[in-house]
Design a protein around this motif. Sequence first.
Motif, short mmCIF file in Angstrom:
data_model
loop_
_atom_site.label_atom_id
_atom_site.label_comp_id
_atom_site.label_asym_id
_atom_site.label_seq_id
_atom_site.Cartn_x
_atom_site.Cartn_y
_atom_site.Cartn_z
N LEU A 75 0.77 -1.17 0.13
CA LEU A 75 -0.01 0.01 -0.08
C LEU A 75 0.92 1.25 -0.14
O LEU A 75 0.52 2.20 -0.65
CB LEU A 75 -1.05 -0.01 1.26
N GLY A 76 2.02 1.30 0.74
CA GLY A 76 2.80 2.27 0.82
C GLY A 76 3.55 2.45 -0.53
O GLY A 76 3.77 3.59 -0.95
N ALA A 77 3.87 1.42 -1.27
CA ALA A 77 4.31 1.48 -2.60
C ALA A 77 3.38 1.95 -3.54
O ALA A 77 3.71 2.84 -4.35
CB ALA A 77 4.89 0.22 -2.92
N ALA A 78 2.11 1.69 -3.54
CA ALA A 78 1.26 2.33 -4.30
C ALA A 78 0.99 3.81 -4.15
O ALA A 78 0.78 4.31 -4.92
CB ALA A 78 -0.18 1.41 -4.19
N LEU A 79 0.97 4.12 -2.92
CA LEU A 79 0.61 5.59 -2.57
C LEU A 79 1.97 6.17 -3.03
O LEU A 79 1.93 7.52 -3.70
CB LEU A 79 0.44 5.78 -1.09
N GLY A 80 3.19 5.92 -2.72
CA GLY A 80 4.43 6.46 -3.20
C GLY A 80 4.46 6.48 -4.59
O GLY A 80 5.03 7.69 -5.11
#
Length: 141
Positions: A75-80
Motif C-alpha cells: 500500500l505504501g508503494a502504491a501511494l508512493g
Amino acid sequence: MEPNKYSTTKRVFLWMLQLTAAGIFLQTLFFKFTAAPESVYIFETVGMEPYGRIGSGIVELMASVFLLWPRRAWLGAALGLGTISGAIFFHLTTLGIEVQGDGGTLFYLALTVFVCCLAILILRRKEAIKGVKDLLNLNSY
C-alpha cells in the motif's frame, strides 16, 4: 503472504527498497512542512502552493509509514508510486530536470522512489492483489 515466507535474500532486497523510498520521502517532508523556500518555489511554479505542498507531504508521510510496515508495504508503494508520478510529471512538463540549480537532484531522487515503489509492487504483487480484494470486500471488516 506473510513477509517471513520470503527467502532471506528477497526479504533483504525488499527492505532495502522500502527503506530507500521511505527515507527519501521522510527527508523531503521537513522541507514541505516547514515551507522551505525551495519547496514553496516548486509548488508555486506548478500552481499548487500551499495545498499541494502540504497534501503531497501528508500522502508521502502515509506512504512512508506503510512502507515501513511489512504487511502494508504494498500500500505504501502504491501511494508512493502515485504521488511520485505527479512529481515526475511536473519535472518533465513545468519545472525541468534541474530546479534552482540543484543539478537534477530532486528529479533523480523522484526517479529512485519511482523505481523502488514499482519494484516493491511487483515483488509484493500477491499481497497487493489480496489487499485490494480485501478492501473491496468490505464485509470482511
